[in-house]
Design a protein around this motif. Sequence first.
Motif, PDB file in Angstrom:
ATOM      1  N   VAL A  96       0.802  -0.979   0.005  1.00  0.00           N
ATOM      2  CA  VAL A  96       0.008  -0.069   0.079  1.00  0.00           C
ATOM      3  C   VAL A  96       0.988   1.206   0.070  1.00  0.00           C
ATOM      4  N   ASP A  97       0.311   2.319  -0.349  1.00  0.00           N
ATOM      5  CA  ASP A  97       1.038   3.813  -0.484  1.00  0.00           C
ATOM      6  C   ASP A  97       1.285   4.296   0.843  1.00  0.00           C
ATOM      7  N   ASP A  98       0.462   3.969   1.982  1.00  0.00           N
ATOM      8  CA  ASP A  98       0.855   4.610   3.202  1.00  0.00           C
ATOM      9  C   ASP A  98       0.807   3.402   4.353  1.00  0.00           C
ATOM     10  N   PRO A  99       1.873   2.934   4.230  1.00  0.00           N
ATOM     11  CA  PRO A  99       2.250   1.815   5.440  1.00  0.00           C
ATOM     12  C   PRO A  99       2.440   2.607   6.753  1.00  0.00           C
ATOM     13  N   LEU A 100       2.123   1.769   7.895  1.00  0.00           N
ATOM     14  CA  LEU A 100       2.624   2.228   9.327  1.00  0.00           C
ATOM     15  C   LEU A 100       4.041   2.457   9.288  1.00  0.00           C
ATOM     16  N   VAL A 101       4.623   3.587   9.749  1.00  0.00           N
ATOM     17  CA  VAL A 101       6.004   3.777   9.712  1.00  0.00           C
ATOM     18  C   VAL A 101       6.030   4.827  10.689  1.00  0.00           C
TER      19      VAL A 101
END
Length: 125
Positions: A96-101
């Motif tokens: 996905v374009d907005d993984p949790l980081v």
Amino acid sequence: KTPWPTGPLIPEEAQTIVQCKYSATKSTSTLNIYSTTYLINRLTGARLKLLSAFNIPYAPYKHDFYAVGESLDFILIFPPLPEGWEHFDLVEISRVDDPLVCRSVQRNSSGVYQLLFTEDGGLQL
């Protein structure tokens, strides 16, 4: 497999607990967690794999948000941090374009960490 799995019971001293809050910045936001989520040592690249997640669905299931500012509290469980890990990153490896980081999480003596996430990234509380 259910979207809200319960993980194995692990003695508290044998785990790293990450208490998370995700706050939606769009009314169309969705959230889930991939099993390919890790704590990564910033110096060595060594990884600790996610063991369990509570109150957040595993992909492909999703939690839908309906309003800006709506939030979801969830908990991620990892193995205990090895000695020498002073800082680490929480990284969700996904397509996905907005993984949790969340970068540069500072180790503490309790083994319990509080992180806040939005679509823009994460920070330690």
